[in-house]
Write a protein that holds these residues in place. Structure first.
Motif, mmCIF file in Angstrom:
data_model
loop_
_atom_site.group_PDB
_atom_site.id
_atom_site.type_symbol
_atom_site.label_atom_id
_atom_site.label_comp_id
_atom_site.label_asym_id
_atom_site.label_seq_id
_atom_site.Cartn_x
_atom_site.Cartn_y
_atom_site.Cartn_z
ATOM 1 N N VAL A 178 0.863 -1.179 0.000
ATOM 2 C CA VAL A 178 0.000 0.000 0.000
ATOM 3 C C VAL A 178 0.904 1.236 0.000
ATOM 4 O O VAL A 178 1.595 1.509 0.990
ATOM 5 N N LEU A 179 0.896 1.957 -1.105
ATOM 6 C CA LEU A 179 1.739 3.143 -1.240
ATOM 7 C C LEU A 179 1.055 4.362 -0.622
ATOM 8 O O LEU A 179 -0.172 4.351 -0.407
ATOM 9 N N PRO A 180 1.815 5.418 -0.320
ATOM 10 C CA PRO A 180 1.198 6.638 0.228
ATOM 11 C C PRO A 180 0.104 7.163 -0.691
ATOM 12 O O PRO A 180 0.270 7.240 -1.907
ATOM 13 N N ILE A 194 6.157 1.621 8.477
ATOM 14 C CA ILE A 194 5.508 2.466 9.478
ATOM 15 C C ILE A 194 4.903 3.660 8.747
ATOM 16 O O ILE A 194 5.557 4.276 7.908
ATOM 17 N N SER A 195 3.656 3.983 9.078
ATOM 18 C CA SER A 195 2.996 5.089 8.402
ATOM 19 C C SER A 195 1.828 5.587 9.237
ATOM 20 O O SER A 195 1.367 4.901 10.161
ATOM 21 N N ALA A 196 1.358 6.784 8.904
ATOM 22 C CA ALA A 196 0.127 7.324 9.482
ATOM 23 C C ALA A 196 -1.019 6.930 8.555
ATOM 24 O O ALA A 196 -0.945 7.127 7.346
ATOM 25 N N VAL A 197 -2.077 6.380 9.139
ATOM 26 C CA VAL A 197 -3.189 5.851 8.347
ATOM 27 C C VAL A 197 -4.473 6.553 8.769
ATOM 28 O O VAL A 197 -4.780 6.655 9.961
ATOM 29 N N GLU A 225 1.427 8.283 4.593
ATOM 30 C CA GLU A 225 2.850 8.637 4.547
ATOM 31 C C GLU A 225 3.679 7.555 3.859
ATOM 32 O O GLU A 225 3.719 7.492 2.634
ATOM 33 N N GLY A 226 4.357 6.675 4.648
ATOM 34 C CA GLY A 226 5.266 5.698 4.072
ATOM 35 C C GLY A 226 4.561 4.471 3.518
ATOM 36 O O GLY A 226 3.369 4.246 3.735
ATOM 37 N N ALA A 227 5.325 3.670 2.783
ATOM 38 C CA ALA A 227 4.789 2.430 2.221
ATOM 39 C C ALA A 227 4.554 1.398 3.321
ATOM 40 O O ALA A 227 5.301 1.320 4.300
ATOM 41 N N LEU A 228 3.513 0.611 3.154
ATOM 42 C CA LEU A 228 3.171 -0.444 4.105
ATOM 43 C C LEU A 228 2.989 -1.767 3.366
ATOM 44 O O LEU A 228 2.399 -1.795 2.281
ATOM 45 N N TRP A 229 3.509 -2.828 3.973
ATOM 46 C CA TRP A 229 3.254 -4.168 3.451
ATOM 47 C C TRP A 229 2.253 -4.847 4.382
ATOM 48 O O TRP A 229 2.408 -4.813 5.609
ATOM 49 N N LEU A 230 1.256 -5.466 3.804
ATOM 50 C CA LEU A 230 0.114 -5.972 4.562
ATOM 51 C C LEU A 230 -0.110 -7.445 4.242
ATOM 52 O O LEU A 230 -0.033 -7.857 3.077
#
Length: 683
Positions: A178-180, A194-197, A225-230
């Motif tokens: 999931v990209l910003p 790590i990101s703000a969601v 914000e940053g990229a997240l892997w889910l």
């Protein structure tokens, strides 16, 4: 580019047409009414100037009748069809009353009045459709939040291939990137990044929340914000967002008792209106000495003004608007019934652990006896407890890690069930356990430590004593379950709304009373089993009135079901919370309870306003029509205007202002509007 612009223009045009399509019927009907009136006026002018107006079919009078007939057909077709189907089922509804009144007016030579009635009724229906459509937009907005695509990755390597697929193709266990700026495509757990969601679509929280490995994410959230892997946990069709959409759609179909009563009332009342009209015609022709035209005209006017259109619309737009407002603010009502019942509660009962508190023990105090320091005691206790899975051990370890303390592994460790832990760390023999265990070993606390232990236990904290190398108690570490943020503010806000706040818990009396004092609740019941909670709820209902139960949706399920209104902490949408409770706080924010209760009370008050206004207008118009002081046209305008005003009044709840975290807002206090519960002592 030109093709894209043309396509965009076409889409915009289609949306504009769709928005105004409901107004097409009343618009055409209105134009026909104006044309008929002009032709009728021209006929009167021609008839005054000449006695030979020309061929019959070309005379303006006949042309006006033809145009009026078209207006009746265009504006009244749908109402006539609906009324006929209802009549075949043995029911008389509002559509039948309107069509009958219009045809009756035409039969006595008042075609213009009948056409105006058809036009205003068609316009009223179009405006009502627009009004109720506003509430459906909240659901449509949720549907648009449903993700449509996903970036599936084969592994967590930076060089892993990314495949763009539809969200419906995702399966549990697969990984997505999931990209910003992108939406989370399915419910899952963060495994990297790590990101703000932004979770406002699910929980109503306006501030983006930080998410890191191990945290849950929900479909429809937006990565800021940053990229997240889910790692996907469930298919997109079964996501929390999908279930919320389904529940809100079902909620809009579940009707409140007031609405059900009015729908039954409509059938009986419409039949009475027809019977009253027939009786008025009979009385006018036999007893009152009216002429045929005068009698039918007054009867048709009475039929119009007595129709219960505004009464029928007094509840439905209100309830749908309130449910939509709640869905947008993280409060999920299962139906209009639950909203209406919440407005009438007099007591709010809270479960303690996991509801009023976080449900996780935290280290709250360290008392060290010289020459030991707090950090020495914490490091020794954490090292000794490092192999334990007890929640208290977890609280001690978490605080040690937070302070960045070095924790060597124990060389030897032994657990004494119900007492404590004995360990050898770096050659030192460490004991961590209950004060009773140390008393059994002949090492009771005295002096300052005894005083500190008494203060901690009176505050409801759980104390653990520590000794190093058999030198007697070296200090005390205290843990406690912390109150949920803003829990006290939520309790105070409910009390300002006139509600009695009660806490139910299975904890011991000392811990429960300490937490009750901290939060400011009115009554505390401790040492309860699940069946005891149900008994207490019944007792509270007998003493004060309807009770709402707030719990975590799992161990409180029996109490949630037995309460007048069951309110579950959503835990970001757990299955049990969504299925068991009547109302779900999706963000677990207790302060939203104030808004939910205030919204229920506001909805109830608006329904009462609508009913009083609707019946009042009917009464005034009915008296005026019966006494001959009201024309059919005036009756139509008054009746349909009241219907539209009632529908628009219900839509005001779409703009309901939810209270913020700083206690009760003026909106909520104004919505209280119900006699406050009399103060009473504890049971």
């Amino acid at each position: 580019m030109a093709a894209a612009a043309q396509l965009g223009s076409t889409v915009t045009s289609d949306r504009t047409l769709a928005r105004f399509r409901p107004l097409a019927v009343p618009l055409v009907t209105g134009l026909l009414v104006v044309a008929g009136w002009w032709l009728e006026s021209r006929h009167a002018a021609v008839a005054a100037l000449t006695s030979s107006p020309g061929p019959l079919l070309l005379r303006p009078g006949w042309a006006a009748l033809v145009v009026y007939a078209l207006a009746y057909l265009v504006g009244g077709y749908e109402s006539a069809r609906t009324g006929w189907h209802a009549l075949r089922r043995g029911r008389i509804d509002i559509d039948f009353l309107m069509v009958a009144a219009a045809l009756g007016a035409a039969a006595i030579g008042q075609a213009l009045d009948g056409a105006i009635l058809i036009f205003i009724f068609a316009l009223s229906n179009a405006l009502e459709e627009y009004a109720t459509g506003r509430t459906r937009k909240a659901i449509e907005a949720l549907v648009r939040l449903r993700p449509t695509r996903a970036r599936r990755v084969t592994s967590l390597d930076d060089a892993a291939e990314t495949e763009l697929i539809t969200a419906d193709q995702l399966r549990p266990g697969e990984f997505v990137l999931v990209l910003p700026g992108e939406q989370v495509p399915a419910d899952g757990v963060v495994v990297r990044g790590i990101s703000a969601v932004d979770t406002s679509a699910i929980t109503g929280e306006s501030i983006p929340q930080q998410r890191q490995p191990g945290d849950q994410l929900f479909a429809g959230s937006v990565n800021r914000e940053g990229a997240l892997w889910l790692r996907v946990e469930r298919p997109a069709q079964e996501s929390t967002l999908a279930r919320i959409i389904q529940l809100v759609e079902q909620a809009q179909q579940r009707k409140a008792p007031t609405q059900l009563f009015i729908e039954r009332f409509e059938q009986v009342y419409s039949a009475l209106v027809v019977a009253g009209t027939v009786a008025l015609i009979a009385a006018g022709l036999t007893v009152l000495g009216w002429g045929v035209s005068q009698t039918i005209y007054r009867a048709m006017t009475v039929m119009v003004v007595a129709s219960p259109c505004a009464v029928v619309l007094s509840t439905m737009p209100v309830m749908l608007s309130a449910i939509a407002s709640g869905a947008r603010n993280g409060v999920l009502f299962k139906g209009a019934l639950d909203l209406e019942q919440l407005a009438g509660v007099r007591v709010v009962a809270f479960d303690k652990t996991g509801t009023l508190t976080l449900g996780l023990p935290q280290l709250v105090a360290i008392h060290a006896r010289p020459p030991f320091t707090e950090e020495q005691l914490l490091a020794a206790a954490a090292a000794a407890e490092s192999g334990s899975e007890h929640p208290i051990a977890g609280a001690i370890l978490e605080e040690a890690r937070r302070r960045g303390l070095s924790l060597p592994s124990p060389e030897h460790s032994r657990t004494h069930p119900g007492r404590g832990v004995e360990a050898v760390v770096s050659g030192d023999r460490i004991l961590v356990g209950s004060p009773a265990w140390f008393h059994e070993m002949g090492q009771p606390l005295d002096g300052e430590l005894a005083d500190a232990l008494a203060r901690l236990e009176s505050a409801g904290h759980t104390a653990m004593v520590l000794s190093i190398n058999g030198s007697g108690p070296a200090g005390i570490l205290a843990v406690a379950d912390r109150a949920r943020p803003h829990a006290r503010e939520a309790v105070q806000a409910l009390q300002r709304l006139g509600l009695r706040v009660v806490m139910l818990t299975g904890d011991n009396e000392r811990v429960a009373q300490a937490m009750g004092r901290e939060l400011g609740v009115d009554e505390v019941y401790a040492g309860l089993l699940p069946e005891d909670k149900m008994r207490i709820l019944q007792e509270l209902e007998r003493r004060y009135g309807p009770v709402a139960m707030v719990g975590d949706g799992i161990n409180d399920a029996p109490a949630l079901v037995s309460a007048a209104v069951g309110i579950a902490m959503g835990r970001a949408g757990t299955d049990v919370a969504l299925e068991t409770a009547d109302v779900v706080l999706m963000s677990d924010e207790l302060v939203r309870l104030e808004g939910a209760v205030a919204l229920g009370r506001r909805a109830e008050r608006v329904v009462r306003q609508n009913l009083a206004f609707a019946f009042g207008v009917i009464a005034v118009l009915l008296v005026s029509a019966t006494t001959g002081h009201l024309s059919l046209t005036q009756g139509v305008v008054g009746h349909e205007t009241s219907t539209v005003l009632v529908a628009l009044n219900g839509l005001r709840l779409l703009g309901f202002r939810w209270p913020r975290l700083q206690g009760a807002s003026a909106e909520a206090e104004a919505a209280a509007g119900i006699d406050r519960v009399a103060e009473a002592g504890p049971a």
